[in-house]
Design a protein around this motif. Structure first.
Motif, PDB file in Angstrom:
ATOM      1  N   ALA A   1       0.820  -1.212   0.000  1.00 54.28           N
ATOM      2  CA  ALA A   1       0.000   0.000   0.000  1.00 54.28           C
ATOM      3  C   ALA A   1       0.853   1.260   0.000  1.00 54.28           C
ATOM      4  O   ALA A   1       0.493   2.256  -0.640  1.00 54.28           O
ATOM      5  CB  ALA A   1      -0.931   0.002   1.207  1.00 54.28           C
ATOM      6  N   ASP A   2       1.990   1.237   0.673  1.00 51.53           N
ATOM      7  CA  ASP A   2       2.857   2.412   0.724  1.00 51.53           C
ATOM      8  C   ASP A   2       3.445   2.735  -0.656  1.00 51.53           C
ATOM      9  O   ASP A   2       3.658   3.902  -0.985  1.00 51.53           O
ATOM     10  CB  ASP A   2       3.979   2.209   1.747  1.00 51.53           C
ATOM     11  N   ASP A   3       3.676   1.699  -1.468  1.00 44.52           N
ATOM     12  CA  ASP A   3       4.196   1.916  -2.817  1.00 44.52           C
ATOM     13  C   ASP A   3       3.094   2.415  -3.754  1.00 44.52           C
ATOM     14  O   ASP A   3       3.347   3.224  -4.645  1.00 44.52           O
ATOM     15  CB  ASP A   3       4.794   0.628  -3.384  1.00 44.52           C
ATOM     16  N   LEU A   4       1.879   1.930  -3.568  1.00 46.29           N
ATOM     17  CA  LEU A   4       0.778   2.279  -4.474  1.00 46.29           C
ATOM     18  C   LEU A   4       0.279   3.704  -4.294  1.00 46.29           C
ATOM     19  O   LEU A   4      -0.507   4.190  -5.105  1.00 46.29           O
ATOM     20  CB  LEU A   4      -0.380   1.300  -4.302  1.00 46.29           C
ATOM     21  N   VAL A   5       0.720   4.390  -3.255  1.00 43.12           N
ATOM     22  CA  VAL A   5       0.321   5.782  -3.039  1.00 43.12           C
ATOM     23  C   VAL A   5       0.987   6.682  -4.077  1.00 43.12           C
ATOM     24  O   VAL A   5       0.419   7.682  -4.492  1.00 43.12           O
ATOM     25  CB  VAL A   5       0.669   6.225  -1.601  1.00 43.12           C
ATOM     26  N   THR A   6       2.165   6.316  -4.544  1.00 40.80           N
ATOM     27  CA  THR A   6       2.917   7.149  -5.482  1.00 40.80           C
ATOM     28  C   THR A   6       2.650   6.730  -6.924  1.00 40.80           C
ATOM     29  O   THR A   6       2.287   5.582  -7.201  1.00 40.80           O
ATOM     30  CB  THR A   6       4.430   7.037  -5.218  1.00 40.80           C
ATOM     31  N   ALA A   7       2.871   7.656  -7.846  1.00 43.51           N
ATOM     32  CA  ALA A   7       2.713   7.359  -9.278  1.00 43.51           C
ATOM     33  C   ALA A   7       3.764   6.352  -9.731  1.00 43.51           C
ATOM     34  O   ALA A   7       3.479   5.475 -10.552  1.00 43.51           O
ATOM     35  CB  ALA A   7       2.821   8.638 -10.097  1.00 43.51           C
ATOM     36  N   ALA A   8       4.960   6.457  -9.190  1.00 43.41           N
ATOM     37  CA  ALA A   8       6.024   5.518  -9.548  1.00 43.41           C
ATOM     38  C   ALA A   8       5.660   4.098  -9.113  1.00 43.41           C
ATOM     39  O   ALA A   8       5.937   3.130  -9.832  1.00 43.41           O
ATOM     40  CB  ALA A   8       7.334   5.951  -8.908  1.00 43.41           C
ATOM     41  N   GLY A   9       5.034   3.975  -7.958  1.00 50.53           N
ATOM     42  CA  GLY A   9       4.603   2.658  -7.490  1.00 50.53           C
ATOM     43  C   GLY A   9       3.535   2.047  -8.391  1.00 50.53           C
ATOM     44  O   GLY A   9       3.553   0.848  -8.664  1.00 50.53           O
ATOM     45  N   LYS A  10       2.616   2.877  -8.869  1.00 49.62           N
ATOM     46  CA  LYS A  10       1.584   2.395  -9.790  1.00 49.62           C
ATOM     47  C   LYS A  10       2.203   1.971 -11.115  1.00 49.62           C
ATOM     48  O   LYS A  10       1.819   0.943 -11.693  1.00 49.62           O
ATOM     49  CB  LYS A  10       0.530   3.477 -10.020  1.00 49.62           C
TER      50      LYS A  10
END
Length: 177
Positions: free
Chosen positions: A133-142
């Motif tokens: 979830a912490d990665d999916l908050v950012t555009a790079a994570g998506k």
């Protein structure tokens, strides 16, 4: 005499009501027919893809396209339902919903993709469930998640169909709670 005038006024009012109802019915039917013709017509296939498919069937245009570097027609295949899954986070777990469409080139790849939707759904859900979830908050994570899903789906399709088929995975809806 007064009774006759009352009858004429009452009879005239009924005729007006009847005319108004008929006029409203005509307007509603006209609008319905206009809407039907406006939204149901014009679905004829384009001439260019049909001729390209015919030439590809003869085996002439396919090598010419590959040599010139031209890509086929971009077509989008929607996944029938959004992906809903839980992902762990640092402070709490999150629920994520992602609506996905895939980009394929050519009608042949579109048909193959539609045929293998359950395989693609399973592969994407497995990939999405590994996310944080912490990665999916950012555009790079998506973007990282999209790239991982594309790689996994292409590998799965190579095993079944013999080619990667999917060119890109697009998130058309992304909600995280």
């Amino acid at each position: 005499m007064a009774a006759e005038k009352d009858l004429q006024i009452a009879d005239g009012g009924a005729k007006k009501k009847k005319m108004i109802i008929i006029a409203a019915a005509v307007v509603v039917l006209g609008a319905g027919a206009g809407g039907y013709f406006a939204f149901s017509g014009g679905d004829a296939p384009e001439a260019a893809p049909a001729t390209a498919d015919a030439a590809a069937a003869e085996g002439e245009a396919a090598p010419a396209k590959a040599a010139s570097g031209e890509l086929g027609t971009a077509l989008y295949v929607s996944m029938p339902r959004p992906f809903v899954f839980n992902v762990p986070g640092a402070s709490r777990d999150r629920l994520v919903q992602i609506k996905v469409q895939i980009l394929v080139r050519g009608t042949n790849n579109e048909e193959i993709a539609k045929q293998h939707i359950p395989l693609m759904e399973s592969t994407m859900l497995r990939t999405f469930s590994k996310a944080n979830a912490d990665d999916l908050v950012t555009a790079a994570g998506k973007d990282t998640l999209k790239a991982a899903a594309l790689k996994d789906v292409q590998e799965a399709l190579i095993g079944v169909a013999g080619s990667p088929i999917v060119e890109e995975i697009l998130f058309t809806g992304f909600v995280m709670q």
